[in-house]
Design a protein around this motif. Structure first.
Motif, short mmCIF file in Angstrom:
data_model
loop_
_atom_site.label_atom_id
_atom_site.label_comp_id
_atom_site.label_asym_id
_atom_site.label_seq_id
_atom_site.Cartn_x
_atom_site.Cartn_y
_atom_site.Cartn_z
N ARG A 118 0.82 -1.21 0.00
CA ARG A 118 0.00 0.00 0.00
C ARG A 118 0.86 1.27 0.00
NH1 ARG A 118 -5.52 -0.92 3.02
NH2 ARG A 118 -5.61 -3.18 3.01
N ALA A 119 1.09 1.82 -1.15
CA ALA A 119 1.84 3.07 -1.25
C ALA A 119 1.14 4.20 -0.49
CB ALA A 119 2.03 3.46 -2.71
N SER A 120 -0.18 4.08 -0.36
CA SER A 120 -0.96 5.12 0.31
C SER A 120 -0.62 5.26 1.79
CB SER A 120 -2.46 4.84 0.16
OG SER A 120 -2.78 3.55 0.70
N LEU A 121 0.07 4.27 2.36
CA LEU A 121 0.47 4.36 3.77
C LEU A 121 1.67 5.27 3.96
CD1 LEU A 121 0.06 0.65 4.93
CD2 LEU A 121 -1.51 2.55 5.26
N GLY A 122 2.41 5.52 2.89
CA GLY A 122 3.54 6.42 2.96
C GLY A 122 4.69 5.94 3.82
N MET A 123 4.92 4.62 3.83
CA MET A 123 6.04 4.09 4.62
C MET A 123 7.36 4.54 4.01
SD MET A 123 5.21 0.16 5.58
CE MET A 123 3.53 -0.36 5.80
N SER A 124 8.29 4.91 4.88
CA SER A 124 9.63 5.28 4.42
C SER A 124 10.41 4.01 4.07
CB SER A 124 10.36 6.05 5.51
OG SER A 124 10.74 5.17 6.57
N ALA B 222 12.14 -1.46 5.37
CA ALA B 222 13.28 -2.35 5.60
C ALA B 222 13.20 -3.00 6.98
CB ALA B 222 14.59 -1.58 5.46
N ALA B 223 12.78 -2.25 7.98
CA ALA B 223 12.66 -2.81 9.34
C ALA B 223 11.60 -3.90 9.38
CB ALA B 223 12.34 -1.70 10.34
N LEU B 224 10.48 -3.67 8.72
CA LEU B 224 9.42 -4.69 8.67
C LEU B 224 9.87 -5.91 7.89
CD1 LEU B 224 6.29 -2.44 8.04
CD2 LEU B 224 6.92 -3.59 10.18
N ARG B 225 10.60 -5.70 6.81
CA ARG B 225 11.09 -6.82 5.99
C ARG B 225 12.07 -7.67 6.79
NH1 ARG B 225 8.98 -9.08 2.19
NH2 ARG B 225 8.52 -7.10 1.20
N LYS B 226 12.97 -7.03 7.55
CA LYS B 226 13.92 -7.79 8.38
C LYS B 226 13.18 -8.63 9.40
CE LYS B 226 17.87 -6.02 9.74
NZ LYS B 226 18.89 -5.10 10.31
N LEU B 227 12.15 -8.06 10.00
CA LEU B 227 11.35 -8.80 10.97
C LEU B 227 10.64 -9.96 10.29
CD1 LEU B 227 10.10 -9.26 13.73
CD2 LEU B 227 8.49 -7.39 13.23
N SER C 115 13.89 -8.07 19.33
CA SER C 115 14.76 -6.94 19.04
C SER C 115 14.38 -6.27 17.71
CB SER C 115 16.21 -7.40 19.01
OG SER C 115 17.06 -6.35 18.62
N LEU C 116 14.17 -7.09 16.69
CA LEU C 116 13.79 -6.55 15.38
C LEU C 116 12.43 -5.88 15.42
CD1 LEU C 116 15.08 -9.46 13.10
CD2 LEU C 116 16.05 -7.14 13.28
N ALA C 117 11.51 -6.45 16.18
CA ALA C 117 10.19 -5.84 16.32
C ALA C 117 10.31 -4.48 17.03
CB ALA C 117 9.24 -6.76 17.09
N GLY C 118 11.15 -4.42 18.04
CA GLY C 118 11.38 -3.15 18.72
C GLY C 118 11.98 -2.11 17.78
N ASP C 119 12.91 -2.54 16.93
CA ASP C 119 13.49 -1.62 15.94
C ASP C 119 12.41 -1.10 15.00
OD1 ASP C 119 15.99 -2.08 17.06
OD2 ASP C 119 16.65 -3.44 15.46
N ALA C 120 11.52 -1.99 14.55
CA ALA C 120 10.43 -1.56 13.66
C ALA C 120 9.52 -0.56 14.36
CB ALA C 120 9.65 -2.77 13.16
N LEU C 121 9.19 -0.84 15.62
CA LEU C 121 8.35 0.11 16.37
C LEU C 121 9.03 1.48 16.43
CD1 LEU C 121 7.19 -2.11 19.36
CD2 LEU C 121 5.80 -1.38 17.41
N ASP C 122 10.32 1.49 16.69
CA ASP C 122 11.06 2.75 16.76
C ASP C 122 11.02 3.49 15.43
OD1 ASP C 122 11.68 2.13 19.39
OD2 ASP C 122 13.74 1.50 18.93
N ARG C 123 11.15 2.78 14.32
CA ARG C 123 11.14 3.41 13.00
C ARG C 123 9.82 4.11 12.71
NH1 ARG C 123 16.16 4.00 10.84
NH2 ARG C 123 17.32 2.07 11.07
N PHE C 124 8.74 3.55 13.24
CA PHE C 124 7.42 4.14 13.03
C PHE C 124 7.05 5.16 14.10
CE2 PHE C 124 6.98 0.52 10.24
CZ PHE C 124 6.12 0.96 9.25
#
Length: 127
Positions: free
Chosen positions: A54-60, A65-70, A98-107
């Motif tokens: 969904r491009a409409s979400l405007g994810m950076s 990348a953080a979600l993909r790593k998770l 740890s990866l989930a925490g990183d993703a939370l931080d990115r958002f």
């Protein structure tokens, strides 16, 4: 952003928060009669796949990348790591948290435990 997009992103947030939580909180999100490790993985996978396109979400790019790593880390869990014991003690689950925490931080999402009542589980009748 549409209401549908907002709802999907909120579900993704909650699924990611569940994966970042401590083991007892993770396992406490689900009723006793479900496969809790599977539900943790499946919930994130479902909402990641529902939002990734969904491009409409405007994810950076960093958020994606953080979600993909998770997602990749979850995909590499072995069958032996899909147990409640493994959720509590395995290095693979520590890495997932740890990866989930990183993703939370990115958002910019909090590390609070998601609501317990966001999903309804119904036990099938015996027989």
């Amino acid at each position: 952003m549409s209401n549908e997009d907002q709802a999907a992103l909120l579900q993704l947030q909650w699924a990611t928060q569940a994966l970042a939580a401590d083991p007892e909180a993770q396992l406490g999100l689900f009723p006793a009669f479900v496969d809790k490790p599977f539900e943790l993985v499946d919930d994130f996978d479902s909402w990641f796949r529902a939002t990734a396109w969904r491009a409409s979400l405007g994810m950076s790019p960093a958020q994606e990348a953080a979600l993909r790593k998770l997602s990749d880390a979850l995909a590499t869990l072995s069958m032996s790591e899909l147990s409640e014991h493994a959720v509590r003690v395995s290095a693979a689950w520590r890495e997932v948290r740890s990866l989930a925490g990183d993703a939370l931080d990115r958002f910019g999402w909090s590390r609070e435990t998601p609501p317990h009542d966001r999903t309804v589980y119904v036990r099938a009748a015996p027989g």
